[in-house]
Scaffold this active site. Sequence first.
Site, PDB file in Angstrom:
ATOM      1  N   HIS A  36       0.827  -1.216   0.000  1.00 53.83           N
ATOM      2  CA  HIS A  36       0.000   0.000   0.000  1.00 53.83           C
ATOM      3  C   HIS A  36       0.856   1.259   0.000  1.00 53.83           C
ATOM      4  CE1 HIS A  36       0.169   0.051   4.543  1.00 53.83           C
ATOM      5  NE2 HIS A  36       0.027   1.335   4.356  1.00 53.83           N
ATOM      6  N   ASP A  40       0.352  -7.578   1.676  1.00 53.54           N
ATOM      7  CA  ASP A  40       0.767  -6.166   1.689  1.00 53.54           C
ATOM      8  C   ASP A  40       2.292  -6.072   1.679  1.00 53.54           C
ATOM      9  OD1 ASP A  40       0.652  -3.445   1.783  1.00 53.54           O
ATOM     10  OD2 ASP A  40      -0.090  -3.308   3.855  1.00 53.54           O
ATOM     11  N   SER A  55       3.887   2.586   8.307  1.00 50.36           N
ATOM     12  CA  SER A  55       3.628   1.521   7.332  1.00 50.36           C
ATOM     13  C   SER A  55       4.850   1.260   6.462  1.00 50.36           C
ATOM     14  CB  SER A  55       2.493   1.924   6.389  1.00 50.36           C
ATOM     15  OG  SER A  55       1.270   1.643   6.983  1.00 50.36           O
TER      16      SER A  55
HETATM   17  N1  ARG Z   1      -1.520   2.068   7.510  1.00 54.45           N
HETATM   18  C1  ARG Z   1      -0.670   2.905   8.337  1.00 54.45           C
HETATM   19  C2  ARG Z   1       0.283   3.699   7.476  1.00 54.45           C
HETATM   20  O1  ARG Z   1      -0.014   3.975   6.357  1.00 54.45           O
HETATM   21  C3  ARG Z   1       0.051   2.128   9.381  1.00 54.45           C
HETATM   22  C4  ARG Z   1      -0.852   1.430  10.271  1.00 54.45           C
HETATM   23  C5  ARG Z   1      -0.229   0.794  11.412  1.00 54.45           C
HETATM   24  N2  ARG Z   1      -1.156   0.956  12.472  1.00 54.45           N
HETATM   25  C6  ARG Z   1      -1.099   0.379  13.629  1.00 54.45           C
HETATM   26  N3  ARG Z   1      -2.003   0.690  14.498  1.00 54.45           N
HETATM   27  N4  ARG Z   1      -0.175  -0.517  13.922  1.00 54.45           N
HETATM   28  O2  ARG Z   1       1.309   4.176   7.907  1.00 54.45           O
END
Ligand code: ARG
Length: 268
Positions: free
Chosen positions: A86, A132, A222
């Site tokens: 992503h 992912d 992420s």
């Molecule tokens: N999807 C998030 C990003 O784009 C990271 C998510 C991680 N979240 C978590 N609560 N561990 O950076």
Amino acid sequence: MPKTRLPGRRPNAVLAAAALVTAMLGAAALTTVATGPEAAASGAIVGGEKASLAEHPYAVYLVDDAGTQFCGGVIVSSSAVATAAHCAEAVSTKDIRVVVGREDKRTNEGSTLSVSKAWVHPDFEKAEEGDDIAVLTVRGRLPGRAVSVARDTDVYAAGTKATVLGWGRVADGGDRSDYLRGAVVPMVSDSTCKQAYGSYDPASMVCAGYQQGGIDACKGDSGGPLVIGDTLVGIVSFGDGCAKPGKPGVYTRVTTFAGTIAQQTRGR
Ligand code: ARG
């Protein structure tokens, strides 16, 4: 409710507004307005502490064409970086830069490399559905050091302590960190994770975090590494908010993709 203070820079307007709210409504209101009740822990990632590239030389971050950090990554060979699919899809490949050897975003340390190829797992659709993972091939050689990629699923035994690293938000809805941060989180069993997330797929994901919350990766982390020692076991993928009780962080299950990562880095 205790007064919560966040480290790091905040825009003056936010500070002024926060001060006004505090004056009008008291400290409890500041906690709610500025950070949300679950973000009680200080430090970052959420609830972590400053980490060093000397200790974690494989940790990198990704910036877009405006120079804004948007994800993390991890060096897997002399010219390849693993990240979340992503992340690789969030910015067009020609605009992604890999920043290596820069612990503090405000400095010019280390180097910034462009990406010649982005391989994204062909089955990837969205983080919540798994797969992912992406491998970015950079132009030039990465000065850092490659992480070793876990193959043995023993690393996922519930309770095993791992370290998540990143430059992301220091609180749910808060500011991103200028520094590399790290936090220790225990691996969570598949059954517990399935209770937290209906879409949890133990073939391609793994959870880590505390039942009571407080310590977690967050937005901007992420694509970054979850390691045990110098071994990569996960890649930050998604979560319901950050550091909420009963909502551990979800990571890409690296052992499932170890062969694919090796294949994607062959000769690179
Ligand atoms: N999807 C998030 C990003 O784009 C990271 C998510 C991680 N979240 C978590 N609560 N561990 O950076």
